[in-house]
Design a protein around this motif. Structure first.
Motif, short mmCIF file in Angstrom:
data_model
loop_
_atom_site.label_atom_id
_atom_site.label_comp_id
_atom_site.label_asym_id
_atom_site.label_seq_id
_atom_site.Cartn_x
_atom_site.Cartn_y
_atom_site.Cartn_z
N GLY A 1 0.81 -1.21 0.00
CA GLY A 1 0.00 0.00 0.00
C GLY A 1 0.84 1.25 0.00
N VAL A 2 1.94 1.25 0.75
CA VAL A 2 2.83 2.41 0.79
C VAL A 2 3.41 2.67 -0.60
N GLN A 3 3.85 1.62 -1.26
CA GLN A 3 4.41 1.78 -2.61
C GLN A 3 3.35 2.28 -3.59
N ALA A 4 2.14 1.75 -3.49
CA ALA A 4 1.07 2.17 -4.40
C ALA A 4 0.75 3.64 -4.23
N LEU A 5 0.67 4.13 -2.98
CA LEU A 5 0.42 5.56 -2.76
C LEU A 5 1.49 6.41 -3.42
N ALA A 6 2.74 5.98 -3.34
CA ALA A 6 3.82 6.72 -3.97
C ALA A 6 3.69 6.72 -5.48
N VAL A 7 3.33 5.59 -6.04
CA VAL A 7 3.15 5.50 -7.49
C VAL A 7 2.01 6.39 -7.95
N PHE A 8 0.91 6.38 -7.20
CA PHE A 8 -0.23 7.25 -7.53
C PHE A 8 0.14 8.72 -7.44
N GLY A 9 0.90 9.09 -6.41
CA GLY A 9 1.10 10.50 -6.10
C GLY A 9 2.39 11.12 -6.56
N ALA A 10 3.20 10.41 -7.34
CA ALA A 10 4.45 10.98 -7.84
C ALA A 10 4.16 12.27 -8.62
N VAL A 11 4.98 13.29 -8.38
CA VAL A 11 4.76 14.59 -9.03
C VAL A 11 5.75 14.75 -10.18
N SER B 1 3.68 -10.31 1.56
CA SER B 1 2.73 -11.13 2.31
C SER B 1 2.20 -10.32 3.48
N GLY B 2 1.05 -10.75 3.98
CA GLY B 2 0.44 -10.08 5.12
C GLY B 2 -1.07 -10.19 5.03
N ARG B 3 -1.74 -9.81 6.10
CA ARG B 3 -3.20 -9.85 6.11
C ARG B 3 -3.73 -8.72 5.23
N ARG B 4 -4.60 -9.05 4.31
CA ARG B 4 -5.07 -8.09 3.31
C ARG B 4 -6.14 -7.18 3.92
N VAL B 5 -5.83 -5.88 3.96
CA VAL B 5 -6.74 -4.92 4.57
C VAL B 5 -7.13 -3.86 3.54
N PHE B 6 -8.39 -3.45 3.59
CA PHE B 6 -8.93 -2.40 2.73
C PHE B 6 -9.26 -1.20 3.61
N LEU B 7 -8.88 0.02 3.17
CA LEU B 7 -9.11 1.22 3.96
C LEU B 7 -10.26 2.04 3.40
N THR B 8 -11.15 2.48 4.28
CA THR B 8 -12.18 3.44 3.94
C THR B 8 -12.15 4.53 5.01
N GLY B 9 -13.04 5.51 4.88
CA GLY B 9 -13.06 6.60 5.85
C GLY B 9 -12.34 7.83 5.35
N SER B 10 -11.47 8.41 6.18
CA SER B 10 -10.73 9.61 5.81
C SER B 10 -9.73 9.31 4.70
N ALA B 11 -9.44 10.33 3.88
CA ALA B 11 -8.42 10.19 2.84
C ALA B 11 -7.03 10.24 3.46
N HIS B 12 -6.06 9.71 2.72
CA HIS B 12 -4.67 9.67 3.20
C HIS B 12 -3.78 10.39 2.21
N ASP B 13 -3.36 11.59 2.57
CA ASP B 13 -2.48 12.37 1.68
C ASP B 13 -1.02 12.08 1.95
N THR B 14 -0.73 11.25 2.93
CA THR B 14 0.63 10.80 3.22
C THR B 14 0.57 9.31 3.54
N PRO B 15 1.72 8.61 3.51
CA PRO B 15 1.71 7.16 3.76
C PRO B 15 1.82 6.76 5.22
N ASP B 16 1.74 7.72 6.16
CA ASP B 16 2.05 7.42 7.56
C ASP B 16 1.21 6.29 8.13
N VAL B 17 -0.10 6.34 7.94
CA VAL B 17 -0.98 5.30 8.49
C VAL B 17 -0.72 3.97 7.80
N TYR B 18 -0.51 4.01 6.49
CA TYR B 18 -0.19 2.79 5.75
C TYR B 18 1.08 2.15 6.30
N LEU B 19 2.08 2.97 6.61
CA LEU B 19 3.33 2.44 7.14
C LEU B 19 3.10 1.70 8.45
#
Length: 355
Positions: A189-199, A221-239
């Motif tokens: 998820g952290v990598q995907a946010l960076a790919v989406f948000g590259a300037v 690998s890891g437990r697959r989680v989907f996020l809803t709710g507030s938007a994430h303009d930084t990767p902090d919560v994903y990290l």
């Protein structure tokens, strides 16, 4: 600068501020800003993110403490010049926090011109599914075209708008492929946010995304989680989540998968208007039923084992969605948890079930 396409995209994301560009730079806040028109005007659109964990006293002075902290952080960074050269600023009326930011910047330019804040313009897009809404939005887009032409000295011809629409739709298609890679656990998820948000300019972004599709990627690998709710303009919560053994395989906010959920299609200004009118659904602009159906469908497509509704303090819309979202997810056997009143950039893992 990294050597692989993924490393280069992450570099462009992590070094997005201060902005460096040869031509005009137009900062923007909110998903409702039609970046295609900024590109057609020959300017670089740069979406502004906050920075969790830093002193936001400067922004708080003008916005107070009852506003979503990401926007207080954005104003603080604007006041401190952290974004580098921003020739102008577009702010969409996508939520109350964005609207308050616009009025604060406009008033500060009037009463304290020495602060050097950029001239700001409000992008007012409505989202009701009515022809009267479409007519209203067409008028607002025509006004925005005139503003961008004045700001940049470039005429937004139908050909220029069509070309920009084509580039941005191509990026949306490529970002959908990025989402597919994440569902296969070939991106975190952290990598995907960076790919989406590259300037970087959209054509260059598209090329790096094509290169990414052809590159070799590790499987995570890891437990697959989907996020809803507030938007994430930084990767902090994903990290935090991914360090705890989760992998964020999808989200329904407008810094992630929702960026690519709807194409423009026809290369015309009218089609562009309708793309933004019907884009969504986000918590601040869509019905509870629409949000629940969208979240459940997206979580199933991602193979999510858990859905986390993460809600920041002073972001009041998402909790209203959660009961209907949880019910829709139960029909698919997917558990959901509400993690409410979180500080910007932080998450209390004690509220997230690990098993």
């Amino acid at each position: 600068m990294g050597t692989t396409p993924l490393e280069r995209l992450i570099d462009h994301y992590e070094r997005r501020y201060p902005v460096t560009a040869d031509g005009p730079v137009i900062g923007y806040v909110g998903q409702d800003v039609p970046v295609e028109l900024v590109t057609a005007a020959g300017a670089l659109p740069v979406r502004l993110a906050g920075r969790p964990g830093t002193d936001v006293t400067a922004g708080e002075t003008y916005l107070g403490r009852g506003v979503d902290r990401w926007v207080v952080s954005v104003l603080t960074r604007l006041l401190g010049g952290e974004y580098g050269r921003l020739d102008r600023l577009l702010v969409s009326r996508d939520c109350e926090a964005s609207l308050r930011l616009f009025y604060a910047v406009r008033e500060l330019r009037r009463v304290e011109p020495g602060l050097g804040l950029p001239e700001a313009y409000l992008v007012d897009v409505l989202h009701l599914p009515h022809w009267t809404t479409t007519r209203y939005d067409r008028i607002r887009f025509a006004e925005l075209v005139a503003v961008l032409e004045r700001w940049t000295g470039t005429r937004l011809t139908p050909a220029a708008v069509a070309a920009a629409i084509g580039l941005h739709d191509e990026r949306r298609e490529l970002l959908r492929a990025v989402s597919a890679l994440r569902r296969e656990l070939r991106l975190t998820g952290v990598q995907a946010l960076a790919v989406f948000g590259a300037v970087l300019p959209v054509a260059e972004h598209n090329q790096l995304l094509r290169d990414l599709m052809e590159s070799s990627l590790d499987v995570h690998s890891g437990r697959r989680v989907f996020l809803t709710g507030s938007a994430h303009d930084t990767p902090d919560v994903y990290l935090v989540l991914e360090k705890a053994g989760f992998v964020v395989v999808g989200e329904d906010h407008d810094w992630g998968d929702l960026l690519a959920s709807r194409l423009v299609g026809e290369p015309t200004l009218d089609a562009l208007v309708e793309r933004y009118q019907y884009n969504g659904p986000t918590a601040a602009r869509a019905s509870i039923a629409d949000r629940a159906a969208y979240t459940a469908r997206a979580a199933v497509e991602c193979g999510a084992e858990l859905v986390v509704s993460y809600v920041r303090r002073n972001d009041d819309a998402p909790p209203w969605d959660f009961p209907a979202q949880a019910a829709a997810l139960r029909a698919h056997g997917i558990p959901a948890v509400l993690v409410d009143r979180q500080e910007y950039g932080s998450i209390d893992l004690a509220e997230v079930p690990v098993g």
